[in-house]
Write an enzyme that holds these catalytic residues in place. Sequence first.
Site, short mmCIF file in Angstrom:
data_model
loop_
_atom_site.label_atom_id
_atom_site.label_comp_id
_atom_site.label_asym_id
_atom_site.label_seq_id
_atom_site.Cartn_x
_atom_site.Cartn_y
_atom_site.Cartn_z
N TYR A 141 -3.37 0.33 -18.63
CA TYR A 141 -2.24 0.11 -17.72
C TYR A 141 -2.45 -1.13 -16.84
CZ TYR A 141 0.65 4.31 -18.29
OH TYR A 141 1.51 5.27 -18.75
N LYS A 192 -11.37 8.35 -27.49
CA LYS A 192 -11.21 7.92 -28.88
C LYS A 192 -12.49 7.15 -29.21
CE LYS A 192 -8.82 7.56 -32.69
NZ LYS A 192 -8.49 8.70 -33.56
N ASP A 224 -6.48 12.43 -30.65
CA ASP A 224 -5.54 12.94 -31.67
C ASP A 224 -5.73 14.45 -31.85
OD1 ASP A 224 -8.04 12.31 -32.71
OD2 ASP A 224 -7.30 11.50 -34.60
N ASP A 248 -1.33 10.10 -19.63
CA ASP A 248 0.13 9.99 -19.54
C ASP A 248 0.77 10.78 -20.67
OD1 ASP A 248 2.68 8.95 -18.73
OD2 ASP A 248 2.57 7.56 -20.42
N ASP A 252 2.54 14.98 -20.57
CA ASP A 252 3.92 15.34 -20.94
C ASP A 252 3.90 16.48 -21.94
OD1 ASP A 252 5.03 13.30 -19.39
OD2 ASP A 252 6.45 12.70 -20.95
C1 IPM Z 1 4.03 9.03 -15.26
C2 IPM Z 1 5.10 8.05 -15.70
C3 IPM Z 1 4.66 6.66 -15.29
C4 IPM Z 1 3.38 6.35 -16.03
C5 IPM Z 1 5.70 5.56 -15.51
C6 IPM Z 1 7.02 5.88 -14.85
C7 IPM Z 1 5.19 4.22 -15.05
O1 IPM Z 1 5.34 8.17 -17.06
O2 IPM Z 1 3.75 9.10 -14.05
O3 IPM Z 1 3.51 9.74 -16.11
O4 IPM Z 1 3.41 5.90 -17.18
O5 IPM Z 1 2.31 6.55 -15.45
MG MG Z 2 4.32 9.80 -17.99
#
Ligand code: IPM
Ligand code: MG
Length: 360
Positions: A141, A192, A224, A248, A252
């Site tokens: 990042y 990884k 993975d 990240d 999710d």
């Molecule tokens: C998160 C989001 C952010 C990230 C974006 C909005 C920059 O997806 O906080 O997970 O990628 O960190």
């Molecule tokens: Mg995110």
Amino acid sequence: MSKNILVLPGDGIGQEIVAEAVKVLACLRDDYGLDIDMDEALVGGTAYDATGTPLPQVTVDMAKEADAILLGAVGGTQWESLDISVRPERGLLGLRKELGLFANLRPALLYPQLADASTLNPEVVSGLDMMIVRELTGGIYFGEPRGVRELENGEKQGYNTLVYKESEVDRIVRVAMDIAMKRGKRVCSVDKANVLEATEMWREVAIRVGSEYPEVELSHMYVDNASMQLVRAPKQFDVMVTTNMFGDILSDCAAMLTGSIGMLPSASLNEKGQGMYEPIHGSAPDIAGQNVANPLATILSVAMMLRYSLDEPEMADRIEKAVEVTLDAGLRTADIMSDGMKQVGTEEMGDAIVGALRNQ
Ligand code: IPM
Ligand code: MG
């Protein structure tokens, strides 16, 4: 002395969900004597529209002074064509970097009331309670060099760099170990290492730090496989620690195990324990302004704030209890709706939580 909370609603549904979380904070202040004051500032696309930058200096200054920060979400389709250097996301990434918020805690906890809301079988997810510890200020990042360059033949080439220093890995693994000591005493470090040197080093450092925590069982998994294991048998995990980008993605995925990404809070902490608290979902421009977004992830982020930055664990318990009572009463926003429940909007959900708090 009263504690100062900086409120940053941001973009899209951020405005609506943060308004409900502010109601909750105001209720704790007025009814239960929580000693806080709140300020508000701009971040993200709304900040860009008003000031020409997604992260105005005044916001950074206020954030540095605050005891804790509550953030909604940033981003939206209307800003997607802007240069990447001034996109709303840059506001969020800039805040993380400016404040040194390297430790991102993303719990994935399944409320028993929502076992049916998950797309996975209830037996796979019921009782799920794991914590993802995501490194937040390093890795690909922020790594340099980055950009898009033109090759000799005129073709463009995009590039980013995955970099980690030993000290960055050391401190995030330590956070994971400390959290594990207060939970199930198991840490899975995700990398990884079979392909990427940077994460091969990550694994070495994790093993070194792990040896200082003899009570914690440390395991390692390639990313993975980890993504597969998360949907196959998520309850095998207690604490997972990983890089910025892997975290990240995996967070999710973990969120969805719990039925809805609309339920999950997060904390981002720096070395001083100062923190920024936000739902892990985004700004959801498709449903913004319609009073349908789920405010619970943001309200639960306030609970994390009370616990991790404001040293008010009883107030945090109050919020979590109020959420449970409200779910028990059958109230659901659209994202967690199921048969026989009562569907409510963003504001009604916020009001119900405040009502449940007042009744305690
Ligand atoms: C998160 C989001 C952010 C990230 C974006 C909005 C920059 O997806 O906080 O997970 O990628 O960190
Ligand atoms: Mg995110």
